[in-house]
Motif scaffolding. Structure first.
Motif, PDB file in Angstrom:
ATOM      1  N   ARG A   1       6.347  -5.081 -12.183  1.00 40.51           N
ATOM      2  CA  ARG A   1       6.887  -5.498 -10.889  1.00 40.51           C
ATOM      3  C   ARG A   1       6.296  -6.848 -10.520  1.00 40.51           C
ATOM      4  NH1 ARG A   1       7.097  -2.024  -5.204  1.00 40.51           N
ATOM      5  NH2 ARG A   1       7.943  -3.745  -3.928  1.00 40.51           N
ATOM      6  N   TYR A   2       7.164  -7.761 -10.110  1.00 40.37           N
ATOM      7  CA  TYR A   2       6.740  -9.098  -9.713  1.00 40.37           C
ATOM      8  C   TYR A   2       6.867  -9.238  -8.206  1.00 40.37           C
ATOM      9  CZ  TYR A   2       6.538 -14.198  -9.421  1.00 40.37           C
ATOM     10  OH  TYR A   2       6.196 -15.492  -9.107  1.00 40.37           O
ATOM     11  N   PHE A   3       5.859  -9.879  -7.582  1.00 38.31           N
ATOM     12  CA  PHE A   3       5.837 -10.047  -6.130  1.00 38.31           C
ATOM     13  C   PHE A   3       5.947 -11.532  -5.795  1.00 38.31           C
ATOM     14  CE2 PHE A   3       3.865  -6.038  -6.999  1.00 38.31           C
ATOM     15  CZ  PHE A   3       4.253  -5.209  -5.955  1.00 38.31           C
ATOM     16  N   PRO A   4       7.138 -12.008  -5.455  1.00 36.61           N
ATOM     17  CA  PRO A   4       7.285 -13.433  -5.125  1.00 36.61           C
ATOM     18  C   PRO A   4       6.474 -13.832  -3.894  1.00 36.61           C
ATOM     19  CG  PRO A   4       9.278 -12.197  -4.560  1.00 36.61           C
ATOM     20  CD  PRO A   4       8.407 -11.266  -5.337  1.00 36.61           C
ATOM     21  N   GLU A   5       6.124 -12.851  -3.040  1.00 38.62           N
ATOM     22  CA  GLU A   5       5.339 -13.152  -1.848  1.00 38.62           C
ATOM     23  C   GLU A   5       3.988 -13.784  -2.199  1.00 38.62           C
ATOM     24  OE1 GLU A   5       8.036  -9.656  -1.035  1.00 38.62           O
ATOM     25  OE2 GLU A   5       6.650 -10.273  -2.633  1.00 38.62           O
ATOM     26  N   THR A   6       3.397 -13.356  -3.315  1.00 37.64           N
ATOM     27  CA  THR A   6       2.099 -13.905  -3.734  1.00 37.64           C
ATOM     28  C   THR A   6       2.149 -14.544  -5.113  1.00 37.64           C
ATOM     29  OG1 THR A   6       1.417 -11.741  -4.616  1.00 37.64           O
ATOM     30  CG2 THR A   6       0.801 -12.259  -2.346  1.00 37.64           C
ATOM     31  N   GLY A   7       3.260 -14.359  -5.842  1.00 35.84           N
ATOM     32  CA  GLY A   7       3.376 -14.932  -7.176  1.00 35.84           C
ATOM     33  C   GLY A   7       2.557 -14.207  -8.218  1.00 35.84           C
ATOM     34  N   HIS A   8       2.422 -12.876  -8.084  1.00 31.23           N
ATOM     35  CA  HIS A   8       1.630 -12.113  -9.040  1.00 31.23           C
ATOM     36  C   HIS A   8       2.398 -10.879  -9.514  1.00 31.23           C
ATOM     37  CE1 HIS A   8      -1.899 -14.581  -8.742  1.00 31.23           C
ATOM     38  NE2 HIS A   8      -1.843 -14.523  -7.423  1.00 31.23           N
ATOM     39  N   THR A   9       1.979 -10.408 -10.681  1.00 33.46           N
ATOM     40  CA  THR A   9       2.637  -9.274 -11.316  1.00 33.46           C
ATOM     41  C   THR A   9       1.751  -8.038 -11.258  1.00 33.46           C
ATOM     42  OG1 THR A   9       1.771 -10.033 -13.442  1.00 33.46           O
ATOM     43  CG2 THR A   9       4.023 -10.631 -12.897  1.00 33.46           C
ATOM     44  N   LEU A  10       2.389  -6.891 -11.399  1.00 34.52           N
ATOM     45  CA  LEU A  10       1.697  -5.604 -11.397  1.00 34.52           C
ATOM     46  C   LEU A  10       2.288  -4.753 -12.509  1.00 34.52           C
ATOM     47  CD1 LEU A  10      -0.421  -3.886 -10.005  1.00 34.52           C
ATOM     48  CD2 LEU A  10       1.272  -3.273  -8.271  1.00 34.52           C
ATOM     49  N   ARG A  11       1.411  -4.272 -13.386  1.00 32.50           N
ATOM     50  CA  ARG A  11       1.829  -3.496 -14.548  1.00 32.50           C
ATOM     51  C   ARG A  11       1.039  -2.201 -14.613  1.00 32.50           C
ATOM     52  NH1 ARG A  11       4.105  -7.368 -18.314  1.00 32.50           N
ATOM     53  NH2 ARG A  11       3.713  -9.506 -17.617  1.00 32.50           N
ATOM     54  N   ASP A  12       1.555  -1.268 -15.400  1.00 35.77           N
ATOM     55  CA  ASP A  12       0.796  -0.048 -15.666  1.00 35.77           C
ATOM     56  C   ASP A  12      -0.485  -0.402 -16.409  1.00 35.77           C
ATOM     57  OD1 ASP A  12       2.542   1.693 -14.448  1.00 35.77           O
ATOM     58  OD2 ASP A  12       3.652   2.159 -16.283  1.00 35.77           O
ATOM     59  N   PRO A  13      -1.585   0.320 -16.165  1.00 31.61           N
ATOM     60  CA  PRO A  13      -1.686   1.508 -15.312  1.00 31.61           C
ATOM     61  C   PRO A  13      -1.908   1.202 -13.836  1.00 31.61           C
ATOM     62  CG  PRO A  13      -3.754   1.142 -16.399  1.00 31.61           C
ATOM     63  CD  PRO A  13      -2.831   0.086 -16.932  1.00 31.61           C
ATOM     64  N   PHE A  14      -2.172  -0.092 -13.489  1.00 35.51           N
ATOM     65  CA  PHE A  14      -2.391  -0.424 -12.083  1.00 35.51           C
ATOM     66  C   PHE A  14      -1.142  -0.184 -11.249  1.00 35.51           C
ATOM     67  CE2 PHE A  14      -6.027  -3.647 -13.054  1.00 35.51           C
ATOM     68  CZ  PHE A  14      -6.894  -2.589 -13.269  1.00 35.51           C
ATOM     69  N   LEU A  15       0.035  -0.482 -11.793  1.00 33.70           N
ATOM     70  CA  LEU A  15       1.273  -0.251 -11.062  1.00 33.70           C
ATOM     71  C   LEU A  15       1.439   1.228 -10.754  1.00 33.70           C
ATOM     72  CD1 LEU A  15       3.979  -1.066  -9.860  1.00 33.70           C
ATOM     73  CD2 LEU A  15       4.950  -1.053 -12.175  1.00 33.70           C
ATOM     74  N   ARG A  16       1.192   2.060 -11.729  1.00 34.29           N
ATOM     75  CA  ARG A  16       1.318   3.503 -11.519  1.00 34.29           C
ATOM     76  C   ARG A  16       0.372   3.986 -10.414  1.00 34.29           C
ATOM     77  NH1 ARG A  16       0.866   4.763 -16.413  1.00 34.29           N
ATOM     78  NH2 ARG A  16      -1.382   5.153 -16.498  1.00 34.29           N
ATOM     79  N   TYR A  17      -0.856   3.504 -10.428  1.00 35.96           N
ATOM     80  CA  TYR A  17      -1.847   3.888  -9.414  1.00 35.96           C
ATOM     81  C   TYR A  17      -1.418   3.365  -8.039  1.00 35.96           C
ATOM     82  CZ  TYR A  17      -6.550   4.500  -7.414  1.00 35.96           C
ATOM     83  OH  TYR A  17      -7.628   4.877  -6.648  1.00 35.96           O
ATOM     84  N   TRP A  18      -0.973   2.120  -7.989  1.00 34.69           N
ATOM     85  CA  TRP A  18      -0.520   1.501  -6.730  1.00 34.69           C
ATOM     86  C   TRP A  18       0.603   2.313  -6.111  1.00 34.69           C
ATOM     87  CZ3 TRP A  18       3.912  -1.080  -4.919  1.00 34.69           C
ATOM     88  CH2 TRP A  18       3.727  -2.001  -3.881  1.00 34.69           C
ATOM     89  N   GLU A  19       1.583   2.707  -6.920  1.00 35.07           N
ATOM     90  CA  GLU A  19       2.708   3.490  -6.415  1.00 35.07           C
ATOM     91  C   GLU A  19       2.290   4.893  -5.995  1.00 35.07           C
ATOM     92  OE1 GLU A  19       6.311   1.465  -9.072  1.00 35.07           O
ATOM     93  OE2 GLU A  19       5.286   3.265  -9.812  1.00 35.07           O
ATOM     94  N   GLN A  20       1.422   5.511  -6.776  1.00 34.06           N
ATOM     95  CA  GLN A  20       1.046   6.910  -6.541  1.00 34.06           C
ATOM     96  C   GLN A  20       0.238   7.082  -5.259  1.00 34.06           C
ATOM     97  OE1 GLN A  20      -0.954   8.657  -9.878  1.00 34.06           O
ATOM     98  NE2 GLN A  20      -1.414  10.583  -8.807  1.00 34.06           N
TER      99      GLN A  20
END
Length: 598
Positions: A428-447
């Motif tokens: 997942r890419y966040f244009p608000e800050t210009g940074h990406t989020l990938r598993d496993p951090f993405l999974r933790y962030w969503e959960q």
């Protein structure tokens, strides 16, 4: 007052450790002239060099993984860090073997090839190879370095100088154009080894002999390798306090006047080198610029228009002790080093267009047995916090960030990145800050709550102590592969502990009896109550936030409470909504300090 000799730390091929004499010099405010015209470099990053670890020293240092080979993991770690920092050039030294009783030794190519032909170019690093005293072995005392000043024959050469020039030819013949530049001897004007081997009687290579050496090398090698640069000098700043004279300039003047150099200029209309190098230690930025201008004036007085290379300059800095939260405020010496590095690079880049590149001494602190020479931009520690065979760069010093901000600001973890080409379900890419989020951090962030809980990502993933971390507005995620598949695979960083360092929160007495809506933690002597207690229990509890480390307090007119990994904030304006309690922006707060990027 007598002459002051400044000797910087370095390891010599003969296994002798040089004593470190530290001369503390104040960094004075800059008082500089108007900027000169910018140098004509197609790649501005080409200005930035770093002194690295000679591969010769890493032969068989990790025999379990790399028997009879250099420690490739260790050296690759160094190159990766240099490239991440933005260095385009790395400076290392050749060494011959000292196991033959007769003759000048030999070069064991196995100790050098992988470094120069594979690893450095793979990371986009160009090499400045130092052709120092170590390329001629001296187990046979005939080839001790002191013999460089033996009386020359009628042609201006002696046994040592001929042997040295021949060894240079062997190296050029082996590597061709794979090595981009060579430095001819190291500090020949004030050489520590020469000083030792002559019991203090001599410190400088005879300028006439040196002139003959550089002329022979350039004559023999330049036509066959026109793209390779040959750099003369390596002048060590050598100021005679008693008479106020810079003796290294006087020595260089004699090289210009040497018979071989004068003859070459007369025949070819140019000098037998592609640049002059210098090591101007212990000068504040104003003095440094004046010193470069003096060297340039010396060159111009002889019609020499070749550029200047600063192939060593540095400042020592000792990092703080390790902390449990992995975030460390800079020491005073670290801040001095960072300020000095910034002043050196910006002053020479903006005010001295004739300085073509600058090599910081050096990338890593070096030493062993718990003793370090602290000239590096990083320490090299393994998981046990020692200088290990696979050590990764940790902690970085603030000067590392400064170097990166000048050479490759786009490589900083906080630098925005473009949307990745592999955006998919688990990226997942966040244009608000210009940074990406990938598993496993993405999974933790969503959960565990996503944007409302953690905020936007504020960095890309980077590594601290070899561990992957990523900052968010309200937290820092840390990855623990040893807990893969468990709830502890991703954890919060101890940001609460860090931002409250130095503060005291008196422990509260335990309750005489259980109180509804409150919970007491004897581990820290604090309660959590009511809304904060409900939020703590519903959103992960101890595993997510850690223990409370303060009671409820008022900060900036708001009721807050600190936990090991977070700050809870009460927002009465959101009463009755899921946002009545929010996490404080500890990620943003820590990112505003100079200790987060360790």
């Amino acid at each position: 007052m007598g002459r002051v000799r400044i000797v910087k730390p370095r390891a010599l091929a003969r296994g002798v450790r040089v004593c470190l004499i530290l001369l503390v010099v104040s960094i004075l405010p800059l008082s500089l002239p108007e900027p000169a015209a910018a140098r004509d470099l197609s790649d501005p990053q080409d200005f930035f060099g770093i002194v690295g670890r000679d591969p010769w020293y890493e032969y068989n240092t990790n025999p379990e993984k790399f028997p009879n080979d250099v420690n490739r993991t260790f050296l690759d770690n160094l190159h990766a860090g240099m490239a991440e920092m933005g260095a385009r050039w790395v400076r290392v030294e050749f060494h011959a073997e000292y196991d033959e009783p007769v003759g000048p030794g030999r070069i064991d190519w196995a100790k050098h090839d992988w470094y120069f032909l594979d690893s450095a170019p793979r990371y986009g690093l160009k090499t400045l190879a130092v052709l120092g005293t170590g390329i001629v072995a001296d187990l046979d005392k005939t080839y001790q370095f002191k013999h460089i000043n033996d009386k020359p024959d009628s042609d201006g050469r002696n046994l040592y100088s001929r042997t040295y020039v021949q060894r240079v030819h062997e190296i050029l013949d082996h590597y061709g154009d794979a090595i981009e530049a060579y430095e001819i001897l190291n500090e020949p004007n004030a050489n520590q080894l020469l000083h030792w081997e002559t019991n203090g009687r001599e410190k400088a290579v005879n300028p006439d002999i040196y002139g003959q050496i550089v002329t022979d090398i350039y004559t023999n090698e330049k036509a066959a390798h026109p793209s390779v640069q040959f750099i003369a000098g390596s002048l060590l700043h050598d100021h005679d306090v008693q008479n106020g004279r810079d003796e290294h300039f006087e020595w260089m003047r004699k090289v210009y006047e040497s018979p071989a150099v004068k003859r070459y200029v007369k025949e070819h209309g140019r000098y037998p080198w592609d640049g002059i190098s210098i090591h101007p230690y212990y000068l504040n930025p104003t003095q440094l610029l004046a010193h470069m201008e003096e060297l340039r004036s010396l060159q111009e007085s002889y019609g020499d228009t070749t550029p200047i290379w600063v192939t060593e300059i540095g400042w020592p800095a000792e990092p703080p002790e390790w902390t449990s939260f992995g975030i460390m405020d800079p020491t005073a010496s670290e801040q001095e080093q960072a300020d000095y590095l910034y002043a050196v690079y910006t002053t020479l880049r903006d005010q001295a267009p004739y300085v073509e590149r600058v090599f910081w001494f050096k990338y890593e602190d070096f030493g062993g047995g718990g003793t370090y020479a602290n000239w590096g931009l990083v320490r090299l520690r393994d998981s046990s916090q020692r200088y290990g065979p696979d050590a990764t760069p940790w902690p970085r010093k603030p000067a590392f960030s400064v170097y990166q901000s000048l050479a490759r600001p786009d490589r900083a973890p906080t630098a925005p990145v473009p949307p990745p080409p592999d955006i998919g379900e688990r990226v997942r890419y966040f244009p608000e800050t210009g940074h990406t989020l990938r598993d496993p951090f993405l999974r933790y962030w969503e959960q565990y709550g996503g944007l409302a809980m953690f905020g936007f990502p504020k960095t890309e993933v980077f590594y601290v102590q070899g561990r992957a971390v990523q900052y968010f507005e309200r937290a820092r995620f840390e990855y623990f592969p040893e807990f893969r598949g468990t709830p502890y695979e991703v954890q919060f960083g101890l940001l609460g502990r860090y931002v409250t360092r130095g503060r005291e929160f008196p422990a509260e007495p335990p309750p005489e009896k259980e109180e509804p809506g409150r919970r007491y933690f004897p581990e820290t002597g604090h309660y959590i109550s009511f809304g904060f207690k409900d939020y703590w229990e519903k959103n992960g509890g101890l595993a997510m936030f850690g223990y409370p480390i303060s009671g409820e307090i008022t900060e900036n007119g708001r009721t807050v409470q600190y936990f090991e990994r977070a700050r809870f904030e009460w927002h009465p304006e959101n009463k009755g909504t899921p946002y009545e309690v929010l996490l404080g922006h500890l990620g943003n707060q820590v990112l505003s300090t100079s200790g987060w990027y360790r």
